[in-house]
Design an enzyme around this catalytic site. Sequence first.
Site, short mmCIF file in Angstrom:
data_model
loop_
_atom_site.label_atom_id
_atom_site.label_comp_id
_atom_site.label_asym_id
_atom_site.label_seq_id
_atom_site.Cartn_x
_atom_site.Cartn_y
_atom_site.Cartn_z
N TYR A 53 -2.51 -14.48 -34.84
CA TYR A 53 -3.71 -15.01 -34.19
C TYR A 53 -4.99 -14.67 -34.96
O TYR A 53 -5.93 -15.46 -34.97
CB TYR A 53 -3.79 -14.47 -32.76
CG TYR A 53 -2.94 -15.24 -31.78
CD1 TYR A 53 -2.98 -16.64 -31.74
CD2 TYR A 53 -2.09 -14.60 -30.88
CE1 TYR A 53 -2.21 -17.36 -30.84
CE2 TYR A 53 -1.32 -15.32 -29.97
CZ TYR A 53 -1.38 -16.69 -29.96
OH TYR A 53 -0.63 -17.41 -29.07
N TYR A 235 5.97 -5.78 -19.90
CA TYR A 235 4.73 -6.06 -20.62
C TYR A 235 3.51 -5.71 -19.76
O TYR A 235 2.96 -4.63 -19.88
CB TYR A 235 4.69 -7.52 -21.12
CG TYR A 235 3.69 -7.68 -22.24
CD1 TYR A 235 4.07 -7.49 -23.56
CD2 TYR A 235 2.36 -7.95 -21.98
CE1 TYR A 235 3.14 -7.57 -24.59
CE2 TYR A 235 1.42 -8.03 -23.00
CZ TYR A 235 1.81 -7.84 -24.30
OH TYR A 235 0.89 -7.91 -25.31
#
EC number: 1.3.1.9
Length: 398
Positions: A53, A235
């Site tokens: 990213y 997560y």
Amino acid sequence: MIIKPRVRGFICVTTHPAGCEANVKQQIDYVEAKGPVVNGPKKVLVIGSSTGYGLAARITAAFGSGADTLGVFFERPGSESKPGTAGWYNSAAFEKFAHEKGLYARSINGDAFSDEVKRLTIETIKRDLGKVDLVVYSLAAPRRTHPKSGEVFSSTLKPIGKSVSFRGLDTDKEVIKDVVLEAASDQEVADTVAVMGGEDWQMWIDALLEADVLADGAKTTAFTYLGEKITHDIYWNGSIGAAKKDLDQKVLGIRDKLAPLGGDARVSVLKAVVTQASSAIPMMPLYLSLLFKVMKEQGTHEGCIEQVDGLYRESLYGAEPRLDEEGRLRADYKELQPEVQSRVEELWDKVTNENLYELTDFAGYKSEFLNLFGFEVAGVDYEQDVNPDVQIANLIQA
């Protein structure tokens, strides 16, 4: 030398310079085909700019907005006998294409957590750019040496409060297996927050503000992932999630500090993609293989460059940013569509070793994984000799 992929676990230990360059070029072509980013940034600092990213953010700034870019990363060059890291080759390729366009592009190679790299970055901005109007924070690191105390923190990927068992995919053996992750200790959670939370982002912005190198109206964003309930236990509700929640806290203080400049700070939520970081998360290869299958069937599949290009156009520089109730910018909405998530959930328990390639897009996952290292990129002749010793001109080495 002729370079072939050698994969060990969730890392490919070889990289291909020509493949990395072709991969960067594909991303540039995608952004340029979309046309200019209206009212986009002009002078951009990307912290963690060499892969995934962060690289996509640098490409979109340069080739979507014609921005001058300064990138910070920690990569290893190649030698005549050994390839360097993919991030090194990506950055060399990015700078080559940026310079061909007449754009300013320089990079600093060193530990972004350190005071020294912050000092070098500020010196370079003052000398070359004056001030920056966008700071992208996109670091993914397994450990951090604290610049003040010298303490070394390591991040862990574990659930909080209880051990969790789930289905995973052994990508080497190509078999489905049950994985148990033990709960993180309080110390492990605190250490993960120290590595992956918002403290370093805040330190960067504080240092840039103090040096007066942020332009009026400057924006900053840090990238995060939220996911849906399939991934939440390990997560968002785990040790990594604790660090990501720390970003949500720290951004409020950063936003306040930028207010006198008319600036803004936002956490940007991006979709799950294949990166070196995500492939290390035990359930992600299976989740991503299913997600790719479903999103490709629905025509909504996106990688890093599509996500970040959309983030710039819709939210960072769009007239009506996609904000959630927490004030985050959202680019992950296609992944979170109920019809996508329910289909992934439905297939999750049906996947077996026998139907792995039929029910999932594991083939697509593997291909995207190899792309990260410059392999299986369209148009590259892998039988050709390549020189792994690629230079980055005017690199500032910390």
